[in-house]
Design an enzyme around this catalytic site. Structure first.
Site, PDB file in Angstrom:
ATOM      1  N   HIS A 131      10.388 -36.897 -13.794  1.00  0.00           N
ATOM      2  CA  HIS A 131      11.721 -37.481 -13.688  1.00  0.00           C
ATOM      3  C   HIS A 131      11.836 -38.578 -14.748  1.00  0.00           C
ATOM      4  O   HIS A 131      10.841 -39.188 -15.131  1.00  0.00           O
ATOM      5  CB  HIS A 131      11.895 -38.057 -12.279  1.00  0.00           C
ATOM      6  CG  HIS A 131      13.274 -38.499 -11.933  1.00  0.00           C
ATOM      7  ND1 HIS A 131      13.792 -39.714 -12.354  1.00  0.00           N
ATOM      8  CD2 HIS A 131      14.247 -37.920 -11.185  1.00  0.00           C
ATOM      9  CE1 HIS A 131      15.012 -39.859 -11.878  1.00  0.00           C
ATOM     10  NE2 HIS A 131      15.317 -38.781 -11.171  1.00  0.00           N
ATOM     11  N   ASP A 208       4.004 -40.438  -8.214  1.00  0.00           N
ATOM     12  CA  ASP A 208       5.410 -40.456  -7.856  1.00  0.00           C
ATOM     13  C   ASP A 208       5.589 -39.538  -6.655  1.00  0.00           C
ATOM     14  O   ASP A 208       5.518 -38.318  -6.767  1.00  0.00           O
ATOM     15  CB  ASP A 208       6.240 -39.976  -9.046  1.00  0.00           C
ATOM     16  CG  ASP A 208       7.733 -39.816  -8.732  1.00  0.00           C
ATOM     17  OD1 ASP A 208       8.115 -39.920  -7.563  1.00  0.00           O
ATOM     18  OD2 ASP A 208       8.502 -39.551  -9.677  1.00  0.00           O
ATOM     19  N   GLN A 211       9.554 -36.913  -4.038  1.00  0.00           N
ATOM     20  CA  GLN A 211       9.849 -35.622  -3.414  1.00  0.00           C
ATOM     21  C   GLN A 211       8.796 -35.202  -2.402  1.00  0.00           C
ATOM     22  O   GLN A 211       9.069 -34.386  -1.527  1.00  0.00           O
ATOM     23  CB  GLN A 211       9.974 -34.534  -4.487  1.00  0.00           C
ATOM     24  CG  GLN A 211      11.150 -34.710  -5.427  1.00  0.00           C
ATOM     25  CD  GLN A 211      12.489 -34.573  -4.734  1.00  0.00           C
ATOM     26  OE1 GLN A 211      12.627 -33.866  -3.745  1.00  0.00           O
ATOM     27  NE2 GLN A 211      13.486 -35.259  -5.250  1.00  0.00           N
ATOM     28  N   LYS A 234      15.328 -40.254   0.616  1.00  0.00           N
ATOM     29  CA  LYS A 234      14.923 -38.850   0.647  1.00  0.00           C
ATOM     30  C   LYS A 234      14.129 -38.504   1.912  1.00  0.00           C
ATOM     31  O   LYS A 234      13.762 -37.347   2.114  1.00  0.00           O
ATOM     32  CB  LYS A 234      14.097 -38.517  -0.601  1.00  0.00           C
ATOM     33  CG  LYS A 234      14.879 -38.667  -1.908  1.00  0.00           C
ATOM     34  CD  LYS A 234      14.022 -38.309  -3.106  1.00  0.00           C
ATOM     35  CE  LYS A 234      14.657 -38.723  -4.421  1.00  0.00           C
ATOM     36  NZ  LYS A 234      15.885 -37.981  -4.747  1.00  0.00           N
ATOM     37  N   CYS A 372      17.734 -35.146 -14.064  1.00  0.00           N
ATOM     38  CA  CYS A 372      16.970 -36.263 -14.657  1.00  0.00           C
ATOM     39  C   CYS A 372      15.602 -35.799 -15.157  1.00  0.00           C
ATOM     40  O   CYS A 372      14.607 -36.525 -15.086  1.00  0.00           O
ATOM     41  CB  CYS A 372      16.806 -37.414 -13.673  1.00  0.00           C
ATOM     42  SG  CYS A 372      18.325 -38.327 -13.379  1.00  0.00           S
TER      43      CYS A 372
END
Length: 414
Positions: A131, A208, A211, A234, A372
């Site tokens: 991202h 990261d 997700q 999220k 992104c």
């Protein structure tokens, strides 16, 4: 009985959907079919109620007040820190730093640990599926420090080339910053293997988890990652709240990020001494209400069980993938062996945005564009994709509506 039917028996979908008030609305005179969960998830009523409860019953600033409202707010706020510790398997609550989201967490590491440890000629590794929030901060740092940013390539299937990754690692590698789950492809990366390989050359690793946190079981101690960031919005929580985990010894040794109230012990015009963890990195009045509601969201997930949710979502992914692959001219982008519940696709001769507009006319919310991840789109030679992403409240019937909508859209646009 089909696979999706048997999976859905583990969840009372009607009861779950009734807990999300937005799912009962209509869009363009059609029942809302919300398939944009990778961008942000919808919020159950209990999370909405947690916000209202804070503002209606004990709205007060935290930590320094001695009155009842301040004490109640402080207890609720700090209860979230312990809930996050359990949710991601951290060793202590002091390793949990509240942020505005994954983006701010990554920037915090770049501006503190990065500026402290990265020098000229040093190398930072990221992947070709990152991202923008896990690209730009490292570009800025490398430009400032005359360091080198290297990229792990992505295969045609949408997986990382692990052979190239291990060849890129060297004693010059100071940091690997890697997405655990691709927001554009759904690929689940082998981060444990990557972390071990990075540590073998003395590099630190930031994961990261924007997700992954909602889909996968996260144990930062088992992963042995040095930093882990994710966003509340999220994981069925409000926007504007996120988490950065860091190993205690790293957080204690890093310089401060923002200056102001709360992150200090003593201030004079001559010198300031800084607060202990985690408050060292939480300057100013925090996002109290949304932090409190984050605990409600995490409790909601834990009460249902990630394994149950994942089984349902994987069934939706399998069903949607099979149905989409049967559409003439449609190509799925990202066919990794291990994925979470999202599918990105293109249709030959049709721009993704045009499909998104027509689907919205039918009440179907999907995401279109580069997500992104412009370098990733360039790697596949496409302007973007249509992305449908599924959550615990989605149904087989909604996928059927998506497929019917795709046929109708393609017919209109061809």
């Amino acid at each position: 009985m089909t696979q999706i039917d048997s999976i859905s028996l583990d969840l009372d979908l009607q009861a779950i959907r009734s807990q999300f008030p937005i799912l009962s609305r209509t869009v363009n005179d059609k029942p809302l079919v919300y398939l944009d969960n990778a961008a942000t998830s919808q919020k159950p009523q209990c999370v909405i109620d947690a916000l209202s409860d804070y503002y209606g019953r004990y709205n007060a600033n935290i930590h320094r007040g001695i009155h009842t409202l301040a004490e109640e707010a402080t207890l609720a706020y700090e209860a979230t820190r312990f809930a996050v510790q359990e949710f991601i398997g951290a060793a202590s609550a002091e390793e949990i730093i509240f942020s505005r989201g994954t983006t701010e967490g990554i920037n915090l590491v770049a501006y503190t640990w990065g500026r402290q440890h990265i020098g000229a000629g040093d190398e930072i590794l990221i992947s070709g599926m990152e991202h923008h929030s896990n690209i730009v901060p490292w570009q800025i740092l490398c430009q400032e420090k005359n360091a080198v940013l290297k990229v792990i390539p992505v295969t045609d299937e949408g997986e990382l080339s692990m052979e190239v990754y291990k060849n890129l690692l060297s004693d010059k590698t100071k940091l690997v910053s890697i997405v655990q789950v691709s927001n554009a492809l759904g690929t689940v990366n082998p981060v444990k293997e990557m972390i071990d390989a990075a540590h073998a050359v003395g590099a630190k690793v930031l994961v990261d988890g924007a997700q992954s946190a909602v889909h996968l079981d996260i144990d930062v101690q088992a992963l042995d990652c040095d930093f882990f960031a994710f966003s509340g919005h999220k994981v069925y929580a409000p926007t504007g709240i996120g988490v950065l985990y860091g190993k205690r010894e790293l957080l204690e040794s890093m310089p401060v990020f923002h200056g102001g109230g709360e992150m200090i012990k003593e201030v004079s015009f001559e010198q300031t001494t800084y607060n202990d963890l985690p408050y060292k990195y939480e300057a100013g009045t925090p996002n109290i209400a949304d932090t409190i509601a984050l605990k409600t969201a995490l409790d909601y997930i834990q009460n249902i069980g990630k394994a149950t949710i994942r089984k349902h979502e994987n069934g939706l992914l399998a069903y949607a993938t099979a149905q989409l692959e049967s559409i003439p001219g449609l190509s799925i982008i990202g066919k990794a062996k291990e994925k979470v519940s999202l599918v990105s696709f293109i249709v030959k001769g049709i721009h993704p945005q045009d499909i998104g507009i027509l689907l919205d006319n039918l009440g179907i919310a999907v995401r279109t564009g580069h997500h992104c991840t412009q370098p990733l789109m360039k790697r596949f030679g496409i302007p973007g994709t249509v992305r449908a992403s599924f959550a615990l409240y989605n149904t087989k019937e909604e996928i059927d509506i998506l497929i019917a909508g795709m046929y109708k859209s393609i017919k209109m646009l061809s």
